[in-house]
Motif scaffolding. Structure first.
Motif, mmCIF file in Angstrom:
data_model
loop_
_atom_site.group_PDB
_atom_site.id
_atom_site.type_symbol
_atom_site.label_atom_id
_atom_site.label_comp_id
_atom_site.label_asym_id
_atom_site.label_seq_id
_atom_site.Cartn_x
_atom_site.Cartn_y
_atom_site.Cartn_z
ATOM 1 N N CYS A 13 42.820 36.270 36.555
ATOM 2 C CA CYS A 13 42.311 36.654 37.992
ATOM 3 C C CYS A 13 40.962 36.234 38.283
ATOM 4 O O CYS A 13 39.921 35.901 37.972
ATOM 5 C CB CYS A 13 42.042 38.341 36.865
ATOM 6 N N THR A 15 38.568 38.280 39.901
ATOM 7 C CA THR A 15 37.607 39.003 40.282
ATOM 8 C C THR A 15 36.412 39.134 39.605
ATOM 9 O O THR A 15 35.218 39.851 40.088
ATOM 10 C CB THR A 15 37.588 40.432 40.285
ATOM 11 N N ASN A 43 44.595 41.381 31.031
ATOM 12 C CA ASN A 43 43.710 42.199 31.601
ATOM 13 C C ASN A 43 42.368 42.766 30.673
ATOM 14 O O ASN A 43 42.534 43.609 29.891
ATOM 15 C CB ASN A 43 43.483 42.954 33.067
ATOM 16 N N GLY A 48 41.932 43.732 36.706
ATOM 17 C CA GLY A 48 42.488 42.627 36.408
ATOM 18 C C GLY A 48 43.888 43.246 36.818
ATOM 19 O O GLY A 48 44.909 42.721 37.912
ATOM 20 N N PHE A 51 44.078 43.398 40.757
ATOM 21 C CA PHE A 51 43.746 42.250 41.098
ATOM 22 C C PHE A 51 45.302 42.070 41.318
ATOM 23 O O PHE A 51 45.740 41.331 42.098
ATOM 24 C CB PHE A 51 43.307 41.061 40.405
ATOM 25 N N ALA A 52 45.853 41.686 40.331
ATOM 26 C CA ALA A 52 47.195 41.643 40.422
ATOM 27 C C ALA A 52 48.008 42.498 41.429
ATOM 28 O O ALA A 52 49.062 41.646 42.228
ATOM 29 C CB ALA A 52 47.642 41.756 39.344
#
Length: 132
Positions: A13, A15, A43, A48, A51-52
């Motif tokens: 991730c 971010t 995450n 997370g 984001f995925a």
């Protein structure tokens, strides 16, 4: 009977600085496209998971490049998109930006190109350039 295949992917991730290693289980359709994100683990925060899902359905990135400057104390201006745009648009955006020439003076944060490719996201200057 489903022809979808389940696959486990691992990626980081991006971010935040933690860069959690995500393990993502996805279901792919017969064409290989992601049909469903079944689970996300690894995450340490909710970002997370988001984001995925985004990475597998519509990858987004901030585009950074340079544009030519006319009448400035620098020949090139570093620029970036004000927000992330779909990765699929980057080549098209670069083709448009490649021919762009901006006139000095320019201030950091100025919109160099508004509403890039109808994304409602501006291409902005990343530094100041004074007249020559």
């Amino acid at each position: 009977m489903s022809t979808n295949a389940t696959e486990t992917l691992q990626f980081n991730c991006t971010t935040c600085p933690s860069e959690c290693l995500l393990t993502v289980e996805v279901e792919r359709d017969a064409d290989g496209a992601v049909a469903e994100v079944r689970s996300v683990t690894g995450n340490s925060c909710p970002r997370g998971n988001r984001f995925a899902h985004q990475e597998l359905t519509c990858s987004m990135r901030v585009l950074t490049t340079t544009v030519a400057v006319s009448g400035g104390d620098e020949a090139l201006l570093p620029v970036r998109t004000a927000e992330a745009i779909p990765l699929a648009l980057h080549a098209q955006a670069m083709a448009l930006i490649r021919g762009l020439v901006v006139k000095a003076p320019i201030r950091m944060g100025d919109a160099v190109l508004e509403n890039l490719l109808n994304t409602n996201i501006n291409l902005i200057a990343s530094m100041d350039i004074d007249p020559a």
